[in-house]
Design a protein around this motif. Structure first.
Motif, PDB file in Angstrom:
ATOM      1  N   UNK A  58      11.176   4.540 -19.313  1.00  0.00           N
ATOM      2  CA  UNK A  58      11.219   3.739 -20.530  1.00  0.00           C
ATOM      3  C   UNK A  58      10.473   2.423 -20.276  1.00  0.00           C
ATOM      4  N   UNK A  59       9.607   2.034 -21.213  1.00  0.00           N
ATOM      5  CA  UNK A  59       8.783   0.838 -21.036  1.00  0.00           C
ATOM      6  C   UNK A  59       9.394  -0.346 -21.787  1.00  0.00           C
ATOM      7  N   UNK A  70      14.476   0.575 -28.782  1.00  0.00           N
ATOM      8  CA  UNK A  70      15.597   1.476 -29.057  1.00  0.00           C
ATOM      9  C   UNK A  70      15.912   2.437 -27.919  1.00  0.00           C
ATOM     10  N   UNK A  71      15.201   2.313 -26.812  1.00  0.00           N
ATOM     11  CA  UNK A  71      15.528   3.110 -25.641  1.00  0.00           C
ATOM     12  C   UNK A  71      14.989   4.534 -25.682  1.00  0.00           C
ATOM     13  N   UNK A  81      20.197  13.613 -24.150  1.00  0.00           N
ATOM     14  CA  UNK A  81      21.259  12.875 -24.813  1.00  0.00           C
ATOM     15  C   UNK A  81      21.755  11.653 -24.071  1.00  0.00           C
ATOM     16  N   UNK A  82      21.203  11.362 -22.901  1.00  0.00           N
ATOM     17  CA  UNK A  82      21.646  10.218 -22.100  1.00  0.00           C
ATOM     18  C   UNK A  82      20.526   9.180 -22.030  1.00  0.00           C
ATOM     19  N   UNK A  83      20.892   7.915 -22.264  1.00  0.00           N
ATOM     20  CA  UNK A  83      19.920   6.834 -22.172  1.00  0.00           C
ATOM     21  C   UNK A  83      19.458   6.680 -20.721  1.00  0.00           C
ATOM     22  N   UNK A  84      18.163   6.498 -20.528  1.00  0.00           N
ATOM     23  CA  UNK A  84      17.624   6.378 -19.168  1.00  0.00           C
ATOM     24  C   UNK A  84      16.670   5.188 -19.093  1.00  0.00           C
ATOM     25  N   UNK A 101      14.044  19.868 -19.846  1.00  0.00           N
ATOM     26  CA  UNK A 101      14.612  18.591 -20.281  1.00  0.00           C
ATOM     27  C   UNK A 101      14.078  18.221 -21.660  1.00  0.00           C
ATOM     28  N   UNK A 102      14.963  17.609 -22.455  1.00  0.00           N
ATOM     29  CA  UNK A 102      14.592  17.172 -23.799  1.00  0.00           C
ATOM     30  C   UNK A 102      14.609  15.644 -23.842  1.00  0.00           C
ATOM     31  N   UNK A 103      13.508  15.080 -24.304  1.00  0.00           N
ATOM     32  CA  UNK A 103      13.324  13.631 -24.299  1.00  0.00           C
ATOM     33  C   UNK A 103      13.302  13.145 -25.744  1.00  0.00           C
ATOM     34  N   UNK A 104      14.126  12.159 -26.053  1.00  0.00           N
ATOM     35  CA  UNK A 104      14.201  11.617 -27.408  1.00  0.00           C
ATOM     36  C   UNK A 104      13.563  10.237 -27.453  1.00  0.00           C
ATOM     37  N   UNK A 105      12.534  10.102 -28.318  1.00  0.00           N
ATOM     38  CA  UNK A 105      11.883   8.817 -28.566  1.00  0.00           C
ATOM     39  C   UNK A 105      11.914   8.592 -30.073  1.00  0.00           C
ATOM     40  N   UNK A 106      12.786   7.722 -30.536  1.00  0.00           N
ATOM     41  CA  UNK A 106      12.958   7.556 -31.975  1.00  0.00           C
ATOM     42  C   UNK A 106      13.438   8.867 -32.581  1.00  0.00           C
TER      43      UNK A 106
END
Length: 509
Positions: free
Chosen positions: A83-84, A88-89, A94-97, A106-111
């Motif tokens: 994360x840069x 909003x992280x 499902x876990x903030x990193x 792995x599934x990555x959520x950006x917005x």
């Protein structure tokens, strides 16, 4: 050993194993949800994500920061997401990193954008390329037939004109009719070429709003030009159907459905294509949200049909009931994958000797009203001054024909047969040419290469490109370097005149 030490050893062990695996395999990102859904991006050394133009993957989402996150390959070969310092992280499964080693799946959520970290199989590109080649090959016979008809009309009209008495005037009705037939044949060939290039062109896959109604019309016109006359094509296409997707892939889906219908009617028949907004009854058996508006595309033929076993395997890759020279059974498999990749659904109903009906459903982007007719644009004022224009093209007949148009417009013209010759003549000519019309695709030094050399010689060199093949990325690059315009071959005289006027107007404004 403490719990923290155990965790650290385990983490390093997983990191090393992932690194070994990553060295042996290629990785990529697949967009599962969001405006870019369906897009795929290879990961070389680093891939950045964000809302800003400087990001490798631009995410049009207010929840994303300008530079939100990056995925890079560690020196040991493992892939890491970081994360840069986003607003909003970034989340992984499902876990903030802040920073985390990735494993496949792995599934990555950006917005609102959901990304999948996946293994890249190079065979996918080979299969996709083979699907496209198969479809183009199956169009070949019809294209050759139609082009021969059009060329026959042109040649016979020219022979007729050459056989007229010398005293015949241009105003003679027979002369005007022959000219009109030549123009009509050329226009039909231009339209056919344009649609074939649109189908064959390799483009970067990106999802945006696509006018599905207009796309259906294009595909129907291409089919009417290329399919045998024994196949009657009926189309009823509602206006205002807009979906979010990749235009090239949707074009391929529609074309493959029509080609499949054509091949099912070797002795001729009726092909029907219907496009409309789906009603609740249309969605009853589809695993789709009935509260979301959908577009429904129906392609129906009166061909040989399918039995139960064939119908169940219709969408299997490499399954075909045709001879080897016809295809490899990739057309319907491609249709299924494209529909699924656009959050759609496809069904088939068929019986032996009773034809087949394919129905594809896509979620609508929005319910748009029919746009009003645009008012006609005012005429562009033609500059009164005589210009010196240099025409650069390696084809003699193209230079001569374009030169006639330029002279008829009141300008002087000089010619160059190659990029190298254009550079020499431009440097020797005083005063310098007012405009250069440069062919983009030439042997030896290409038009874009000559343009860069020309700009080094004269940063103000005014150039309009002319090309029979459009490359959007190259056009954007050349416009950023100062190109004044692009003209698509084949063009009408009025198109070339307008391009000259617009180029000169842009220089003086």
């Amino acid at each position: 050993m403490s719990r923290e030490e155990t965790t650290e050893v385990t983490r390093r062990h997983v990191f090393a194993l992932q690194g070994l695996s990553a060295k042996q395999e290629e990785a990529r990102i697949v967009v599962l949800a969001g405006k870019l859904a369906g897009d795929k991006y290879a990961i070389d050394e680093e891939l950045t994500f964000g809302r800003g133009a400087e990001a490798d993957v631009k995410i049009d989402d207010n929840l994303a920061s300008r530079m939100h996150a990056r995925i890079f390959q560690h020196e040991n070969g493992a892939y890491v997401v970081e994360d840069l310092d986003s607003r909003n992280g970034t989340q992984v499964n499902g876990m903030a990193i802040t920073r985390q080693v990735l494993t496949y799946g792995d599934r990555i959520q950006i917005g609102s954008c959901l990304l999948l970290f996946a293994h890249h199989d190079p065979m996918e590109e080979q299969v996709a390329h083979r699907r496209k080649l198969e479809a183009i090959g199956r169009l070949g016979t019809g294209v050759a037939h139609d082009f021969n008809n059009l060329l026959g009309a042109v040649r016979s009209s020219i022979d007729f004109l050459n056989g007229l008495p010398p005293e015949t005037k241009l105003s003679d009705p027979n002369v005007r009719e022959a000219f009109n037939d030549i123009r009509a044949a050329a226009s039909a060939a231009t339209e056919m070429t344009s649609r074939l290039l649109g189908f064959a062109r390799e483009v970067h896959r990106s999802h945006s709003e696509v006018d599905l109604s207009e796309l259906c019309h294009h595909v129907v016109q291409l089919a009417r030009h290329t399919f045998h006359r024994s196949i009657r094509i009926n189309a009823k296409i509602d206006r205002g159907l807009t979906v979010v997707g990749d235009r090239g892939q949707l074009h391929q889906l529609l074309m493959n459905l029509l080609i499949n219908a054509r091949d099912a009617m070797p002795k001729g028949g009726k092909l029907t294509i219907r496009a409309k907004k789906a009603d609740r009854r249309d969605l009853e058996k589809a695993p789709l949200n009935p509260l979301v508006a959908h577009a429904l595309i129906t392609v129906k033929d009166t061909g040989i049909g399918m039995d139960d076993e064939t119908r169940e395997r219709a969408f299997d890759p490499f399954f075909t009931t045709k001879a080897d020279q016809v295809g490899a059974g990739l057309g319907l498999a491609a249709v299924y994958e494209i529909a699924k990749g656009h959050n759609g659904h496809i069904t088939v109903h068929s019986m032996p000797n009773r034809g087949s009906t394919f129905q594809v459903v896509f979620p609508l982007a929005s319910e748009q009203s029919i746009p009003p007719t645009k008012p006609s644009m005012p005429a562009i004022p033609v500059p009164q001054t005589q210009l010196l224009i240099m025409l650069v093209d390696d084809e003699d007949v193209v230079r001569r024909s374009a030169g006639r148009v330029v002279r008829q417009s009141g300008h002087r013209v000089i010619f160059a047969r190659s990029g190298q010759e254009a550079l020499r003549i431009y440097g020797e000519t005083q005063p310098r040419p007012d405009l250069v019309l440069m062919d983009l695709n030439m042997p030896g030094m290409t038009g874009d290469q000559a343009f860069k050399e020309l700009k080094a010689m004269d940063p103000q060199a005014p150039v309009v490109f002319v090309s029979g093949y459009w490359d959007g990325a190259l056009e954007r690059e050349l416009r950023s370097m100062g190109a004044l315009g692009f003209v698509q071959k084949p063009y009408e005289a009025a198109t070339l005149r307008d391009a000259i006027v617009q180029a000169m107007t842009s220089q003086t404004s």
